[in-house]
Design a protein around this motif. Structure first.
Motif, PDB file in Angstrom:
ATOM      1  N   GLY A  54       0.854  -1.182   0.000  1.00 53.79           N
ATOM      2  CA  GLY A  54       0.000   0.000   0.000  1.00 53.79           C
ATOM      3  C   GLY A  54       0.887   1.228   0.000  1.00 53.79           C
ATOM      4  O   GLY A  54       1.710   1.403   0.903  1.00 53.79           O
ATOM      5  N   GLY A  55       0.752   2.055  -1.017  1.00 56.22           N
ATOM      6  CA  GLY A  55       1.606   3.232  -1.120  1.00 56.22           C
ATOM      7  C   GLY A  55       1.187   4.094  -2.291  1.00 56.22           C
ATOM      8  O   GLY A  55      -0.001   4.291  -2.534  1.00 56.22           O
TER       9      GLY A  55
ATOM     10  N   VAL B 203      -4.876   6.689   4.441  1.00 53.51           N
ATOM     11  CA  VAL B 203      -4.931   6.386   5.870  1.00 53.51           C
ATOM     12  C   VAL B 203      -4.358   5.001   6.155  1.00 53.51           C
ATOM     13  O   VAL B 203      -3.515   4.827   7.048  1.00 53.51           O
ATOM     14  CB  VAL B 203      -6.376   6.488   6.385  1.00 53.51           C
ATOM     15  CG1 VAL B 203      -6.490   5.929   7.809  1.00 53.51           C
ATOM     16  CG2 VAL B 203      -6.844   7.941   6.356  1.00 53.51           C
ATOM     17  N   LEU B 204      -4.773   4.008   5.406  1.00 54.07           N
ATOM     18  CA  LEU B 204      -4.351   2.636   5.688  1.00 54.07           C
ATOM     19  C   LEU B 204      -2.872   2.399   5.371  1.00 54.07           C
ATOM     20  O   LEU B 204      -2.186   1.658   6.088  1.00 54.07           O
ATOM     21  CB  LEU B 204      -5.212   1.656   4.896  1.00 54.07           C
ATOM     22  CG  LEU B 204      -6.713   1.664   5.216  1.00 54.07           C
ATOM     23  CD1 LEU B 204      -7.449   0.675   4.324  1.00 54.07           C
ATOM     24  CD2 LEU B 204      -6.955   1.343   6.684  1.00 54.07           C
ATOM     25  N   ALA B 205      -2.384   3.003   4.284  1.00 61.57           N
ATOM     26  CA  ALA B 205      -0.987   2.796   3.878  1.00 61.57           C
ATOM     27  C   ALA B 205      -0.007   3.466   4.820  1.00 61.57           C
ATOM     28  O   ALA B 205       1.202   3.231   4.740  1.00 61.57           O
ATOM     29  CB  ALA B 205      -0.773   3.310   2.450  1.00 61.57           C
ATOM     30  N   ASP B 206      -0.509   4.279   5.725  1.00 63.83           N
ATOM     31  CA  ASP B 206       0.359   4.991   6.663  1.00 63.83           C
ATOM     32  C   ASP B 206       0.696   4.151   7.891  1.00 63.83           C
ATOM     33  O   ASP B 206       1.445   4.601   8.757  1.00 63.83           O
ATOM     34  CB  ASP B 206      -0.338   6.289   7.102  1.00 63.83           C
ATOM     35  CG  ASP B 206       0.636   7.362   7.572  1.00 63.83           C
ATOM     36  OD1 ASP B 206       1.665   7.575   6.899  1.00 63.83           O
ATOM     37  OD2 ASP B 206       0.369   7.999   8.608  1.00 63.83           O
ATOM     38  N   TYR B 207       0.188   2.922   7.951  1.00 64.77           N
ATOM     39  CA  TYR B 207       0.328   2.173   9.201  1.00 64.77           C
ATOM     40  C   TYR B 207       1.777   1.841   9.540  1.00 64.77           C
ATOM     41  O   TYR B 207       2.136   1.767  10.720  1.00 64.77           O
ATOM     42  CB  TYR B 207      -0.519   0.897   9.198  1.00 64.77           C
ATOM     43  CG  TYR B 207      -0.466   0.245  10.565  1.00 64.77           C
ATOM     44  CD1 TYR B 207      -1.058   0.873  11.662  1.00 64.77           C
ATOM     45  CD2 TYR B 207       0.251  -0.920  10.780  1.00 64.77           C
ATOM     46  CE1 TYR B 207      -0.956   0.337  12.931  1.00 64.77           C
ATOM     47  CE2 TYR B 207       0.347  -1.470  12.054  1.00 64.77           C
ATOM     48  CZ  TYR B 207      -0.256  -0.835  13.134  1.00 64.77           C
ATOM     49  OH  TYR B 207      -0.134  -1.360  14.392  1.00 64.77           O
TER      50      TYR B 207
ATOM     51  N   PRO C 116      -2.423   7.208  -4.908  1.00 62.88           N
ATOM     52  CA  PRO C 116      -2.332   6.356  -3.713  1.00 62.88           C
ATOM     53  C   PRO C 116      -3.141   5.076  -3.950  1.00 62.88           C
ATOM     54  O   PRO C 116      -4.344   5.129  -4.190  1.00 62.88           O
ATOM     55  CB  PRO C 116      -2.977   7.217  -2.617  1.00 62.88           C
ATOM     56  CG  PRO C 116      -2.949   8.618  -3.140  1.00 62.88           C
ATOM     57  CD  PRO C 116      -3.080   8.492  -4.620  1.00 62.88           C
ATOM     58  N   MET C 117      -2.475   3.926  -3.869  1.00 64.77           N
ATOM     59  CA  MET C 117      -3.149   2.701  -4.307  1.00 64.77           C
ATOM     60  C   MET C 117      -2.399   1.477  -3.806  1.00 64.77           C
ATOM     61  O   MET C 117      -1.214   1.538  -3.487  1.00 64.77           O
ATOM     62  CB  MET C 117      -3.225   2.689  -5.840  1.00 64.77           C
ATOM     63  CG  MET C 117      -4.016   1.547  -6.475  1.00 64.77           C
ATOM     64  SD  MET C 117      -5.590   1.170  -5.689  1.00 64.77           S
ATOM     65  CE  MET C 117      -6.484   2.718  -5.842  1.00 64.77           C
ATOM     66  N   LEU C 118      -3.094   0.356  -3.762  1.00 62.76           N
ATOM     67  CA  LEU C 118      -2.476  -0.935  -3.520  1.00 62.76           C
ATOM     68  C   LEU C 118      -1.873  -1.442  -4.823  1.00 62.76           C
ATOM     69  O   LEU C 118      -2.394  -1.170  -5.908  1.00 62.76           O
ATOM     70  CB  LEU C 118      -3.508  -1.934  -3.002  1.00 62.76           C
ATOM     71  CG  LEU C 118      -4.247  -1.563  -1.721  1.00 62.76           C
ATOM     72  CD1 LEU C 118      -5.291  -2.621  -1.386  1.00 62.76           C
ATOM     73  CD2 LEU C 118      -3.275  -1.411  -0.566  1.00 62.76           C
TER      74      LEU C 118
ATOM     75  N   THR D 224       3.820  -0.545   4.136  1.00 59.63           N
ATOM     76  CA  THR D 224       2.676  -1.253   4.698  1.00 59.63           C
ATOM     77  C   THR D 224       2.230  -2.322   3.704  1.00 59.63           C
ATOM     78  O   THR D 224       2.044  -2.040   2.522  1.00 59.63           O
ATOM     79  CB  THR D 224       1.521  -0.279   4.978  1.00 59.63           C
ATOM     80  OG1 THR D 224       1.982   0.753   5.859  1.00 59.63           O
ATOM     81  CG2 THR D 224       0.350  -1.006   5.620  1.00 59.63           C
ATOM     82  N   VAL D 225       2.057  -3.548   4.199  1.00 59.25           N
ATOM     83  CA  VAL D 225       1.842  -4.698   3.330  1.00 59.25           C
ATOM     84  C   VAL D 225       0.479  -5.337   3.591  1.00 59.25           C
ATOM     85  O   VAL D 225       0.062  -5.495   4.741  1.00 59.25           O
ATOM     86  CB  VAL D 225       2.958  -5.755   3.535  1.00 59.25           C
ATOM     87  CG1 VAL D 225       2.690  -7.000   2.703  1.00 59.25           C
ATOM     88  CG2 VAL D 225       4.315  -5.153   3.196  1.00 59.25           C
TER      89      VAL D 225
END
Length: 444
Positions: free
Chosen positions: A160-161, A212-216, A284-286, A320-321
């Motif tokens: 995720g990035g 938000v999620l890729a920032d974990y 921003p995308m998987l 983030t994976v």
């Protein structure tokens, strides 16, 4: 039995590969998990049904696996049905499970969303199936509920990035950013050049969650116990500066006008087209988006690169994976043994090869001894240094069972400027409460 709405997808008919939504037969009432029908005898054709999301890449993967599976098991045919992505698709899966209208096999998220499906009641336990020995250990916890495994993997991990257009970077003399400030500085230069800095595809609201999620990785680096404390109701997004920062980053993109003007009406497919054609610099995308870009814009895939979402410290830069979706079997299926053969196939090297033939991997694979094809695009290889240097962290939904159902709606509002970051984080903290209580987690 539900009425079949489309033709069966079969290796016997090339034209049928273009068929649309398929409907399988309804489940039998109260079949035991180890029961269902016995494998059909020679000469008898059994039809099982498969549900997957309706993205082009998922459909392509399903077609490739179905064709290879039917060639190996000619007496088992597979009907394909599609569903929307995002929250709408999640609700559809839950509704169909609740009403006994689920397909024999369905492809769905691992992690927290799987745990919300009431696995003991709805899913077949695959813990003791021999084929699970082929699955890499890192995948298994993501499809485990109360020490039982409920799915086989579907191919590869993903990052995720940020996808970025390398031609634009070269044209403007930009470097891959290591900090959020550097990324924002790049966006400012891109905007000044008359190019869309960040592609927003808010029409498909699930895409609004990525920032938000890729920032974990950055959250975990600053607060290593966040996942445990969050799960135990001892930490909140709104009250944890590192976690709140994830919402603030999304808010900043919108406030500075970096999204395309029509971001509210832009779809995921249109976003992929924009990044490939250089109509936008970042998306921003998987990395599961890579096969779709390669299929639709094969001459442009070499122009696409990838980097992890940066934090505020250049010395802390990691990825983030996400693991792949899982292949689940409906517990009330009339054809459990045939469904197990299908999941076994997708969990084998043979199945992985069929899948990657139609859709190249978006990261390292999840079946033991399966190797990445030599011809994966450079954008996939851009992920490997993070893995090689152990600078990866699983997405929060894989280390905590909690993921609120309304996150996509909340991030849409924050990114569009309808709500500030702090309020969005507070709303999400409230959003997860119901799920946490349903799961019976301590502290809630």
């Amino acid at each position: 039995m539900r009425q079949k709405k489309t033709k069966r997808i079969s290796v016997l008919s090339a034209a049928a590969l273009l068929a649309g939504v398929l409907a399988g037969c309804g489940g039998a009432a109260d079949n035991e998990e180890s029961g269902g029908s016995a494998p059909q005898g020679e000469g008898k054709t059994v039809t099982i049904s498969l549900l997957t999301d309706n993205t082009q890449d998922s459909v392509n993967q399903a077609k490739g696996v179905i064709e290879a599976f039917e060639a190996k098991y000619p007496n088992i045919q597979v009907e394909l049905e599609t569903r929307p992505g995002g929250g709408e698709g999640d609700n559809l899966v839950k509704t169909r499970l609740a009403t006994g209208d689920m397909t024999d096999v369905f492809w769905y998220n691992a992690g927290s969303l799987m745990q919300a499906l009431n696995p003991e009641q709805n899913l077949v336990d695959l813990t003791n199936e021999p084929f699970m020995k082929n699955v890499v250990d890192s995948f298994k916890p993501t499809v485990t509920f109360k020490d039982k495994l409920y799915a086989g993997p579907l191919g590869s991990t993903m990052g995720g990035g940020w996808l970025y257009n390398k031609k634009i970077y070269a044209q403007l003399g930009l470097n891959v950013p290591k900090t959020w400030a550097e990324l924002m500085a790049n966006n400012e230069k891109i905007k000044a050049a008359g190019i869309t800095p960040v592609i927003g595809s808010f029409k498909d609201d699930w895409t609004t969650q990525i920032v938000v999620l890729a920032d974990y990785y950055n959250v975990q680096a600053q607060t290593p116990k966040f996942a445990d404390d969050y799960t135990a109701n001892k930490a909140k997004f709104a009250d944890t500066p590192a976690a709140l920062r994830s919402f603030e980053k999304l808010e900043e993109i919108g406030k500075k006008g970096y999204f395309n003007k029509d971001f509210l009406a832009t779809t995921y497919d249109a976003g992929l087209k924009m990044i490939a054609e250089g109509k936008g610099a970042h998306y921003p995308m998987l990395t599961f988006a890579i096969p779709a870009i390669e299929q639709n814009n094969p001459d442009k895939i070499g122009d696409i690169g990838f980097f992890a979402q940066p934090g505020d410290n250049p010395d802390v830069n990691g990825l983030t994976v996400w693991v792949s979706n899982g292949a689940y079997i409906y517990k009330k299926s009339e054809h459990i043994e045939e469904a197990k053969k299908f999941v076994e196939f997708t969990s084998s090297i043979e199945g992985i090869e069929a899948l990657t033939k139609m859709s190249k991997p978006s990261g390292p694979l999840l079946v033991k001894e399966a190797k990445l094809p030599d011809n994966v695009p450079q954008v996939v290889k851009d992920m490997l240094p993070y893995f090689d240097t152990n600078k990866t962290a699983p997405a929060l939904e894989f280390v905590s069972p909690i993921k609120g159902p309304s996150l996509a709606q909340i991030t849409t509002e924050v990114g569009a400027g309808f709500k500030p970051a702090k309020e969005g984080a507070q709303l999400y903290d409230k959003d997860v409460e119901k799920q946490a209580k349903q799961l019976g987690l301590q502290g809630w």
